[in-house]
Scaffold this motif. Structure first.
Motif, short mmCIF file in Angstrom:
data_model
loop_
_atom_site.label_atom_id
_atom_site.label_comp_id
_atom_site.label_asym_id
_atom_site.label_seq_id
_atom_site.Cartn_x
_atom_site.Cartn_y
_atom_site.Cartn_z
N GLU A 33 0.83 -1.21 0.00
CA GLU A 33 0.00 0.00 0.00
C GLU A 33 0.87 1.26 0.00
O GLU A 33 0.57 2.24 -0.72
N GLU A 73 -7.80 -2.04 -3.05
CA GLU A 73 -9.16 -1.71 -2.60
C GLU A 73 -10.07 -2.93 -2.63
O GLU A 73 -10.93 -3.09 -1.75
N GLU A 75 -9.12 -6.03 -2.11
CA GLU A 75 -8.75 -6.92 -1.01
C GLU A 75 -9.33 -6.46 0.33
O GLU A 75 -9.46 -7.25 1.25
N LYS A 76 -9.68 -5.19 0.43
CA LYS A 76 -10.25 -4.68 1.67
C LYS A 76 -11.75 -4.99 1.81
O LYS A 76 -12.32 -4.77 2.88
#
Length: 260
Positions: A33, A73, A75-76
């Protein structure tokens, strides 16, 4: 034009991010990230430079950075279904980042992520089906038959077999649903390919029609010029004939004088 130092650093960091994205990471992993955020900053600085790369190369860099950002995004998200849907809209890069790559690393990461999300969806679906079946139709343990008569034991065994059969049928139904989903996806992709081929054929037909129209226009111009030339020759022939007749009449009058 030679790459600048900022562009070389961008390519190195982008290659590192692609390698990290291809690995299985812990939920607490924070490097990717941070690296993607640094990539965004470097890309903005690269676009501001006077000696910036070609627009096609800048678009490719932006495409890869947006892919990595969208991957993080996705994966969140909480459910695997949302992750799979978000991954469907991601667009990987078209060209390799380094000369060692045969295929773009982002495309490989995209395929791995899609396969991982599909496996998670399958596991969740089968787990849900099993939990529902076990909750509604819990098979009997062997110890629960103690203290029962032979008829009651036989009935309990038959009931357990029926429940197990229902559980197997539910698992088979879940497998068939997944198979139908995969078949629908393949049919959709095949339809997209057919539509793409039809569009290419239509574009080719339009180009051929334009070429034929241009050829027809050229031939019409040539025919018009040829017709004008024919009219000119006919006019000259008529003038020559008229002049010949006029001269012949004068000679005739000279040779044969008027009678008194």
């Amino acid at each position: 034009m030679a790459a600048t130092r900022l562009e070389l650093n961008l390519m190195r960091l982008l290659s590192r991010c692609e390698a990290l994205a291809a690995e299985r990471r812990d939920p607490e992993e924070w490097r990717l990230e941070k690296y993607v955020a640094a990539l965004e900053d470097m890309l903005r600085e690269l676009k501001k430079q006077s000696s910036k790369p070609a627009p096609e190369l800048l678009n490719e860099y932006s495409r890869k950075v947006d892919f990595l950002k969208g991957l993080l995004e996705a994966e969140k998200l909480s459910s695997s279904t949302e992750k799979a849907l978000a991954n469907q809209f991601l667009a990987p890069g078209r060209t390799p980042t380094t000369a060692k790559e045969r295929t773009p690393a982002t495309k490989t990461v995209h395929l791995q992520t899609k396969a991982r999300c599909t496996g998670q969806m399958r596991s969740e679906l089968l787990g849900t089906v099993r939990s529902v079946l076990l909750h509604r139709f819990k098979p009997c343990d062997p110890g629960c038959f103690e203290g029962l008569t032979s008829d009651e034991k036989q009935s309990a065994v038959e009931l357990d077999a029926v429940l197990q059969h229902h559980q197997d049928m539910q698992e088979k139904l879940a497998e068939e649903m997944l198979s139908l989903a995969r078949s629908l996806k393949n049919n959709t992709l095949a339809a997209q390919n057919v539509i793409k081929q039809d569009n290419q054929t239509l574009s080719h037909s339009l180009r051929m029609a334009d070429q034929n129209f241009e050829k027809l226009k050229d031939e019409s111009d040539r025919l018009e010029q040829h017709a004008k030339k024919s009219v000119n020759w006919l006019l000259w022939i008529m003038l020559i004939v008229v002049c010949f007749i006029f001269i012949s009449m004068i000679l005739f009058i000279r040779i044969f004088p008027k009678l008194k």
